[in-house]
Design an enzyme around this catalytic site. Sequence first.
Site, mmCIF file in Angstrom:
data_model
loop_
_atom_site.group_PDB
_atom_site.id
_atom_site.type_symbol
_atom_site.label_atom_id
_atom_site.label_comp_id
_atom_site.label_asym_id
_atom_site.label_seq_id
_atom_site.Cartn_x
_atom_site.Cartn_y
_atom_site.Cartn_z
ATOM 1 N N GLU A 205 0.756 -1.161 0.046
ATOM 2 C CA GLU A 205 0.064 -0.003 0.080
ATOM 3 C C GLU A 205 1.079 1.346 0.057
ATOM 4 O OE1 GLU A 205 -2.757 -0.564 3.320
ATOM 5 O OE2 GLU A 205 -3.836 -2.143 1.929
ATOM 6 N N ASN A 206 0.040 2.355 -0.201
ATOM 7 C CA ASN A 206 0.926 3.586 -0.298
ATOM 8 C C ASN A 206 -0.125 4.623 0.426
ATOM 9 O OD1 ASN A 206 1.330 6.474 -1.731
ATOM 10 N ND2 ASN A 206 3.193 5.114 -1.751
ATOM 11 N N GLU B 125 -1.316 -10.101 -6.018
ATOM 12 C CA GLU B 125 -1.061 -10.772 -7.417
ATOM 13 C C GLU B 125 -0.287 -9.988 -8.253
ATOM 14 O OE1 GLU B 125 -3.929 -9.887 -5.579
ATOM 15 O OE2 GLU B 125 -5.670 -11.066 -6.098
ATOM 16 N N CYS C 279 -1.804 -4.466 -5.502
ATOM 17 C CA CYS C 279 -2.280 -5.866 -4.970
ATOM 18 C C CYS C 279 -1.140 -7.021 -5.083
ATOM 19 C CB CYS C 279 -3.300 -6.529 -5.883
ATOM 20 S SG CYS C 279 -4.844 -5.417 -5.747
HETATM 21 N N1 THU Z 1 -5.878 -6.345 -2.580
HETATM 22 C C1 THU Z 1 -5.036 -7.472 -2.989
HETATM 23 O O1 THU Z 1 -3.792 -7.430 -2.753
HETATM 24 N N2 THU Z 1 -5.468 -8.240 -3.868
HETATM 25 C C2 THU Z 1 -6.793 -8.237 -4.172
HETATM 26 O O2 THU Z 1 -7.205 -9.042 -5.214
HETATM 27 C C3 THU Z 1 -7.750 -7.221 -3.771
HETATM 28 C C4 THU Z 1 -7.273 -6.136 -2.970
HETATM 29 C C5 THU Z 1 -5.373 -5.493 -1.478
HETATM 30 C C6 THU Z 1 -5.154 -4.247 -2.041
HETATM 31 C C7 THU Z 1 -5.145 -3.399 -0.733
HETATM 32 O O3 THU Z 1 -3.948 -3.417 -0.198
HETATM 33 C C8 THU Z 1 -6.153 -4.120 -0.019
HETATM 34 O O4 THU Z 1 -6.021 -5.303 -0.448
HETATM 35 C C9 THU Z 1 -7.334 -3.547 0.297
HETATM 36 O O5 THU Z 1 -8.197 -3.298 -1.000
#
Ligand code: THU
Length: 139
Positions: free
Chosen positions: A48-49, A59, A57
């Site tokens: 995150e930022n 993935e 994400c």
């Molecule tokens: N996030 C993921 O890493 N993968 C997903 O498929 C859905 C969302 C993360 C992004 C963000 O850091 C946090 O989950 C909340 O949305």
Amino acid sequence: MITHEEKLNLLNTAVEASKNSYCPYSNFRVGAAVLTKAGNIYKGGNIENVSYGATVCAERVAIWKAISEGEKEFTAIAVIGPGTSESYPCAMCRQVMVEYGLDWLVISGDAEGNYLGEMTIRELVPYPFVPSILLGDNK
Ligand code: THU
């Protein structure tokens, strides 16, 4: 092809990856691990930022680690989120996955790496915007 044992191993690697997730804003810890056709595994957690928009994400972190090492053929990606529910990738990550083919697997698990289900990219993105549309194979 991927065996059930390999799926569980990939899920466990995703759990490992989630431990390095940087998610101070959402506290939503995600981990992913992608298995390449060459047999290598790349893992990532969500990053995150403070701007929110620059967040990536888990993935995409895992896939881009693989791409940056010269790999672009995938067998499967395991995704785990916090808690006990299954996790499937967001729409932006699905589009990134489509770039590398439709016939590979997303394996979903819980925070402990228990297997909760799987779907192909084709199932997750039924009407995909695929590279051949721009590259000309369809013209
Ligand atoms: N996030 C993921 O890493 N993968 C997903 O498929 C859905 C969302 C993360 C992004 C963000 O850091 C946090 O989950 C909340 O949305």
